[in-house]
Design a protein around this motif. Structure first.
Motif, PDB file in Angstrom:
ATOM      1  N   ALA A 174       1.332   5.266   8.350  1.00  0.00           N
ATOM      2  CA  ALA A 174       0.842   4.088   7.630  1.00  0.00           C
ATOM      3  C   ALA A 174       0.991   2.820   8.469  1.00  0.00           C
ATOM      4  N   ASP A 188       0.688   7.996  -1.212  1.00  0.00           N
ATOM      5  CA  ASP A 188      -0.230   8.413  -0.156  1.00  0.00           C
ATOM      6  C   ASP A 188      -0.147   7.411   0.985  1.00  0.00           C
ATOM      7  N   TYR A 189       0.484   7.817   2.066  1.00  0.00           N
ATOM      8  CA  TYR A 189       0.642   6.976   3.247  1.00  0.00           C
ATOM      9  C   TYR A 189      -0.306   7.389   4.376  1.00  0.00           C
ATOM     10  N   GLN A 230       5.362   9.961   7.687  1.00  0.00           N
ATOM     11  CA  GLN A 230       4.321   9.357   6.850  1.00  0.00           C
ATOM     12  C   GLN A 230       4.364   7.829   6.950  1.00  0.00           C
ATOM     13  N   VAL A 246      -4.518   4.354   3.337  1.00  0.00           N
ATOM     14  CA  VAL A 246      -4.096   2.988   3.654  1.00  0.00           C
ATOM     15  C   VAL A 246      -5.312   2.101   3.882  1.00  0.00           C
ATOM     16  N   CYS A 265       4.455  -1.402   3.337  1.00  0.00           N
ATOM     17  CA  CYS A 265       4.425  -0.018   2.881  1.00  0.00           C
ATOM     18  C   CYS A 265       5.379   0.055   1.682  1.00  0.00           C
ATOM     19  N   CYS A 295       0.849  -1.188   0.000  1.00  0.00           N
ATOM     20  CA  CYS A 295       0.000   0.000   0.000  1.00  0.00           C
ATOM     21  C   CYS A 295       0.881   1.233   0.000  1.00  0.00           C
ATOM     22  N   GLY A 296       0.328   2.356  -0.391  1.00  0.00           N
ATOM     23  CA  GLY A 296       1.028   3.632  -0.302  1.00  0.00           C
ATOM     24  C   GLY A 296       1.551   4.178  -1.609  1.00  0.00           C
ATOM     25  N   THR A 301      -3.096  14.735  -0.928  1.00  0.00           N
ATOM     26  CA  THR A 301      -3.569  13.825   0.112  1.00  0.00           C
ATOM     27  C   THR A 301      -4.998  14.126   0.517  1.00  0.00           C
TER      28      THR A 301
END
Length: 458
Positions: free
Chosen positions: A163, A122-123, A159, A128, A149, A113-114, A416
């Motif tokens: 996450a 985008d963390y 960040q 997430v 991540c 993810c991220g 974000t």
């Protein structure tokens, strides 16, 4: 080998026995150690993407995944960043054949993810959570065994920490079992692992490094790599991209729909071509030597942060336990293939490597394989090691070289806290192909620039 299986209304009479579960448990918050169950050979699906293939949907991904399962592979690595990879893997795992023969608890799904595109990350906790929910839906599962991540070097430590904390909340909800980070720069991975332990009092379970343990770069094996991560409490360190994202191939870096994405310089590629010519003169191909060397040596080099999970046997419908190959931890490697020929030959290499481990001689005899398989494996190891040393001599000053990640001046273009509706077809594949700086080739141009990608292995 990887033909899609024929489906039947009822498979109780015609299919092999249902495969057993990987022994995971969680009691009072205490989980089975990842290092006792993660298989040492993981099937990576980054190849189910436009970076490596012009049209991932044209690949027989269902056949590849099914064949991998029948040959003992019990872990699959994917990411939302890999274009349609999650959907293709999820659909392959959802066929009646797989569902009835390989229950969900008999294999592990690893995703990330991220990372959204080449310049979007985008963390945030919100993203997430949305990303994990989308992955669960695409992969047709109620839980994910391990979530990384993705490419932590592109964002700040704060960040990453946000996450990780959100992933741990999802873990408490039963949607995620283990948590990790991945990326390229070794020093950043060490910094992040230490920061997470320091700030939260709990280490990450897993740190995946790519292109840092192969014939061109073995930084992961040093004090800055696996030893530092182990000191930060990391349990397992998988080694991915054994060919340096396709750099260590006779035909050069892979050319998919995005064109030439590889960050290596012209001078490094020239050195690899010279090394490839050297292998040719000795009747070998550089990708053969590179793959076998990395798989075989990481088994021991990566053992301190390895796993006692059952290895893939490499043989159809033949189960192999860790005890069958000596019972010690084995370094974990991630392989990537695009077609049945690559998979079949990679599994033959893996089988031969296992034959050379402790207990391999007796195991081969008991299984009815060639009584000299152990001897063959050891002789092959010596030959590969000799040519590997020759390759490294030719690479010279390029040994240990790492390209910049991210590039100087990188700016995260992600805005974000933008809500993306899960299931929205327009936003489903935020992939490298959607990146503003991607240069997509048309099919004719791609066909002319690309070459056959089968890996002749042994």
């Amino acid at each position: 080998m990887a033909a899609t299986p024929t489906e039947h209304p009822s498979t109780k009479e015609t299919l092999p026995s249902q495969q057993g579960a990987i022994p995971y448990s969680c009691t009072n918050g205490v989980r089975t150690p990842l290092s006792s169950i993660l298989p040492p050979l993981v099937f990576g699906t980054a190849t189910f993407n436009h970076q490596y293939n012009h049209d991932p949907f044209s690949l027989d991904t269902t056949g590849l995944v099914t064949s991998a399962l029948t040959h003992g592979i019990r872990a699959f690595d994917t990411s939302p960043y890999y274009g349609p990879s999650e959907q293709l893997l999820g659909n392959a795992l959802a066929t009646p054949f797989v569902r009835e023969t390989f229950p969900r608890d008999s294999y592990m799904i690893l995703t990330k993810c991220g990372r959204i595109s080449s310049d979007e990350f985008d963390y945030s906790a919100q993203w997430v959570r949305q990303s994990i929910q989308r992955s669960l839906e695409r992969l047709h599962t109620d839980y994910l065994d391990l979530v990384y991540c993705h490419d932590v070097e592109f964002v700040s430590p704060a960040q990453v920490l946000e996450a990780i904390c959100e992933l741990r909340r999802l873990r408490n909800e039963g949607k995620v079992r283990y948590i990790g980070i991945c990326g390229y720069p070794i020093d950043v991975l060490g910094d992040m692992a230490e920061m997470i332990l320091r700030e939260t009092g709990e280490p990450v379970d897993c740190v995946q490094s790519y292109a840092n343990y192969n014939l061109q770069n073995q930084t992961l094996a040093g004090s800055r790599g696996i030893q530092r991560l182990r000191n930060a409490g990391v349990e397992v360190v998988p080694n991915a991209s054994l060919l340096g994202m396709g750099l260590l191939r006779r035909q050069g870096v892979p050319i998919g729909a995005l064109g030439d994405f590889h960050p290596s310089s012209r001078e490094l590629r020239s050195a690899v071509r010279d090394a490839s010519d050297f292998c040719d003169r000795h009747g070998e191909k550089i990708e053969v030597i590179a793959l076998r060397w990395a798989l075989e040596s990481w088994i021991s080099t990566g053992a301190s942060c390895g796993s006692r999970g059952d290895p893939a046997s490499g043989l159809p419908w033949t189960r192999e336990s860790n005890d069958d190959v000596g019972g010690a931890k084995l370094g974990v490697s991630v392989i990537g293939v695009s077609n049945s020929s690559e998979l079949e030959k990679t599994m033959l290499v893996w089988r031969s490597i296992l034959d050379g481990l402790e207990g391999g001689e007796e195991t081969a005899k008991q299984a009815g394989r060639w009584y000299r398989a152990w001897e063959w494996s050891h002789n092959r190891r010596k030959a590969v090691q000799m040519l590997a040393e020759g390759v490294q001599e030719i690479l010279g000053s390029w040994n240990g070289y790492a390209w910049a990640s991210p590039d100087p001046g990188f700016v995260n273009k992600r805005v974000t806290n933008v809500k993306v509706v899960v299931g929205d077809e327009d936003a489903e594949y935020l992939t490298p192909a959607a990146s503003p700086d991607a240069s997509v080739l048309d099919k004719d141009e791609w066909a002319e620039r690309s070459r056959k990608t089968d890996l002749p292995l042994r």
